[in-house]
Design a protein around this motif. Structure first.
Motif, PDB file in Angstrom:
ATOM      1  N   GLN A 128     -14.560  19.370  90.623  1.00  0.00           N
ATOM      2  CA  GLN A 128     -15.524  18.827  91.578  1.00  0.00           C
ATOM      3  C   GLN A 128     -15.444  19.621  92.874  1.00  0.00           C
ATOM      4  O   GLN A 128     -14.396  19.658  93.526  1.00  0.00           O
ATOM      5  N   GLY A 129     -16.566  20.233  93.240  1.00  0.00           N
ATOM      6  CA  GLY A 129     -16.642  20.957  94.496  1.00  0.00           C
ATOM      7  C   GLY A 129     -15.588  22.030  94.659  1.00  0.00           C
ATOM      8  O   GLY A 129     -15.120  22.273  95.762  1.00  0.00           O
ATOM      9  N   GLY A 130     -15.167  22.667  93.602  1.00  0.00           N
ATOM     10  CA  GLY A 130     -14.144  23.698  93.671  1.00  0.00           C
ATOM     11  C   GLY A 130     -12.729  23.172  93.532  1.00  0.00           C
ATOM     12  O   GLY A 130     -11.789  23.941  93.389  1.00  0.00           O
ATOM     13  N   ASN A 131     -12.554  21.861  93.588  1.00  0.00           N
ATOM     14  CA  ASN A 131     -11.238  21.248  93.401  1.00  0.00           C
ATOM     15  C   ASN A 131     -10.990  20.959  91.924  1.00  0.00           C
ATOM     16  O   ASN A 131     -11.923  20.646  91.185  1.00  0.00           O
ATOM     17  N   LEU A 132      -9.732  21.040  91.516  1.00  0.00           N
ATOM     18  CA  LEU A 132      -9.325  20.531  90.217  1.00  0.00           C
ATOM     19  C   LEU A 132      -8.665  19.181  90.472  1.00  0.00           C
ATOM     20  O   LEU A 132      -7.707  19.089  91.233  1.00  0.00           O
ATOM     21  N   LEU A 133      -9.219  18.147  89.865  1.00  0.00           N
ATOM     22  CA  LEU A 133      -8.711  16.794  90.028  1.00  0.00           C
ATOM     23  C   LEU A 133      -8.085  16.339  88.722  1.00  0.00           C
ATOM     24  O   LEU A 133      -8.479  16.799  87.651  1.00  0.00           O
ATOM     25  N   TYR A 134      -7.143  15.395  88.792  1.00  0.00           N
ATOM     26  CA  TYR A 134      -6.588  14.831  87.572  1.00  0.00           C
ATOM     27  C   TYR A 134      -6.442  13.325  87.705  1.00  0.00           C
ATOM     28  O   TYR A 134      -6.328  12.781  88.797  1.00  0.00           O
ATOM     29  N   SER A 135      -6.482  12.665  86.570  1.00  0.00           N
ATOM     30  CA  SER A 135      -6.307  11.224  86.482  1.00  0.00           C
ATOM     31  C   SER A 135      -5.403  10.937  85.291  1.00  0.00           C
ATOM     32  O   SER A 135      -5.530  11.566  84.245  1.00  0.00           O
ATOM     33  N   LEU A 136      -4.517   9.990  85.461  1.00  0.00           N
ATOM     34  CA  LEU A 136      -3.633   9.566  84.372  1.00  0.00           C
ATOM     35  C   LEU A 136      -4.010   8.191  83.845  1.00  0.00           C
ATOM     36  O   LEU A 136      -3.299   7.624  83.022  1.00  0.00           O
ATOM     37  N   ASP A 137      -5.160   7.631  84.325  1.00  0.00           N
ATOM     38  CA  ASP A 137      -5.561   6.277  83.947  1.00  0.00           C
ATOM     39  C   ASP A 137      -7.050   6.199  83.576  1.00  0.00           C
ATOM     40  O   ASP A 137      -7.776   5.339  84.040  1.00  0.00           O
ATOM     41  N   SER A 138      -7.504   7.114  82.749  1.00  0.00           N
ATOM     42  CA  SER A 138      -8.886   7.159  82.240  1.00  0.00           C
ATOM     43  C   SER A 138      -9.927   7.355  83.334  1.00  0.00           C
ATOM     44  O   SER A 138     -11.081   6.984  83.163  1.00  0.00           O
ATOM     45  N   GLY A 139      -9.522   7.898  84.467  1.00  0.00           N
ATOM     46  CA  GLY A 139     -10.465   8.202  85.529  1.00  0.00           C
ATOM     47  C   GLY A 139     -10.605   7.133  86.590  1.00  0.00           C
ATOM     48  O   GLY A 139     -11.410   7.286  87.509  1.00  0.00           O
ATOM     49  N   TRP A 142      -8.096   9.207  90.954  1.00  0.00           N
ATOM     50  CA  TRP A 142      -8.044  10.662  90.872  1.00  0.00           C
ATOM     51  C   TRP A 142      -7.162  11.227  91.973  1.00  0.00           C
ATOM     52  O   TRP A 142      -7.116  10.691  93.080  1.00  0.00           O
ATOM     53  N   GLN A 143      -6.490  12.330  91.674  1.00  0.00           N
ATOM     54  CA  GLN A 143      -5.692  13.055  92.645  1.00  0.00           C
ATOM     55  C   GLN A 143      -6.068  14.534  92.579  1.00  0.00           C
ATOM     56  O   GLN A 143      -6.470  15.029  91.511  1.00  0.00           O
ATOM     57  N   VAL A 144      -5.948  15.215  93.717  1.00  0.00           N
ATOM     58  CA  VAL A 144      -6.235  16.647  93.753  1.00  0.00           C
ATOM     59  C   VAL A 144      -5.043  17.388  93.166  1.00  0.00           C
ATOM     60  O   VAL A 144      -3.923  17.241  93.639  1.00  0.00           O
ATOM     61  N   GLY A 145      -5.276  18.149  92.115  1.00  0.00           N
ATOM     62  CA  GLY A 145      -4.245  18.974  91.517  1.00  0.00           C
ATOM     63  C   GLY A 145      -4.256  20.377  92.083  1.00  0.00           C
ATOM     64  O   GLY A 145      -3.241  21.050  92.136  1.00  0.00           O
ATOM     65  N   THR A 177       0.493  16.869  81.641  1.00  0.00           N
ATOM     66  CA  THR A 177       0.141  15.685  82.418  1.00  0.00           C
ATOM     67  C   THR A 177      -1.150  15.881  83.206  1.00  0.00           C
ATOM     68  O   THR A 177      -1.666  14.943  83.793  1.00  0.00           O
ATOM     69  N   GLY A 178      -1.680  17.087  83.223  1.00  0.00           N
ATOM     70  CA  GLY A 178      -2.878  17.357  83.997  1.00  0.00           C
ATOM     71  C   GLY A 178      -2.558  17.780  85.415  1.00  0.00           C
ATOM     72  O   GLY A 178      -3.431  17.994  86.223  1.00  0.00           O
ATOM     73  N   ARG A 179      -1.271  17.872  85.747  1.00  0.00           N
ATOM     74  CA  ARG A 179      -0.854  18.287  87.078  1.00  0.00           C
ATOM     75  C   ARG A 179      -0.434  19.752  87.058  1.00  0.00           C
ATOM     76  O   ARG A 179       0.072  20.235  86.057  1.00  0.00           O
TER      77      ARG A 179
END
Length: 181
Positions: A128-139, A142-145, A177-179
């Motif tokens: 999103q907008g150049g950021n890579l975000l991740y979620s560990l709870d189906s969205g 969200w946190q910025v990775g 983990t998506g991080r």
């Protein structure tokens, strides 16, 4: 691959020559921006001007329908015939085949378009907008990775294995983990 305003289907399962592509029926009212299939027959496409379209015959014919989201959509994901996701200003989820949509995780509060989302069980990775975000709870949260950097414009994700992911516009390795490591 560029998806034109008409979706095309391969007529044979083998690697096809351009002459083997046929024009899909019913897609003329949708400028398709992304397409995804939940199985070999059932698919979803996002459209410019807030529409989506679905197929149940492997993409030979498409049914265009309004989403009511009031935005040109750029991402489509079909988990099943009933569970669908589309995105642009946020990530939206339908559990009834696209009849109604609800936002997942308030991404519309952020700047930038949601260009792609990777699904892995309850884990999600989004651009999103150049950021890579991740979620560990189906969205839901969200946190910025990886924060957007000047000159890096991520727009697509690819995970060749469960432990390795890449984003086009820049290369960044993600752990299981998506991080970031």
């Amino acid at each position: 691959m560029v998806i034109a305003s008409l979706l095309l289907s391969i007529a044979t399962p083998a690697l096809a020559l351009p002459a083997d592509w046929i024009v899909a029926q019913g897609a003329a009212n949708c400028s398709a921006t992304d397409v995804d299939f939940s199985d070999s027959r059932n698919g979803l496409a996002s459209c410019a001007l807030s529409n989506a379209m679905s197929t149940s015959d492997g993409g030979l014919t498409w049914n265009v329908y309004p989403t009511g989201l009031q935005q040109s959509l750029v991402f489509a994901h079909a988990s099943s015939t009933n569970e669908l996701y589309v995105a642009r200003l946020g990530l939206y989820h339908s559990i009834n085949g696209g009849s109604t949509w609800s936002e997942v995780g308030a991404l519309s509060n952020n700047l930038g378009s949601v260009r792609d989302v990777h699904f892995d069980g309850v884990r999600r990775v989004a651009v999103q907008g150049g950021n890579l975000l991740y979620s560990l709870d189906s969205g839901s949260h969200w946190q910025v990775g990886y924060s957007a950097q000047q000159g890096v414009n991520f727009d697509e994700l690819h995970f060749p294995t469960a432990t390795t992911g890449f984003a086009s516009g820049g290369i960044y390795l993600l752990t299981r983990t998506g991080r970031p490591p």
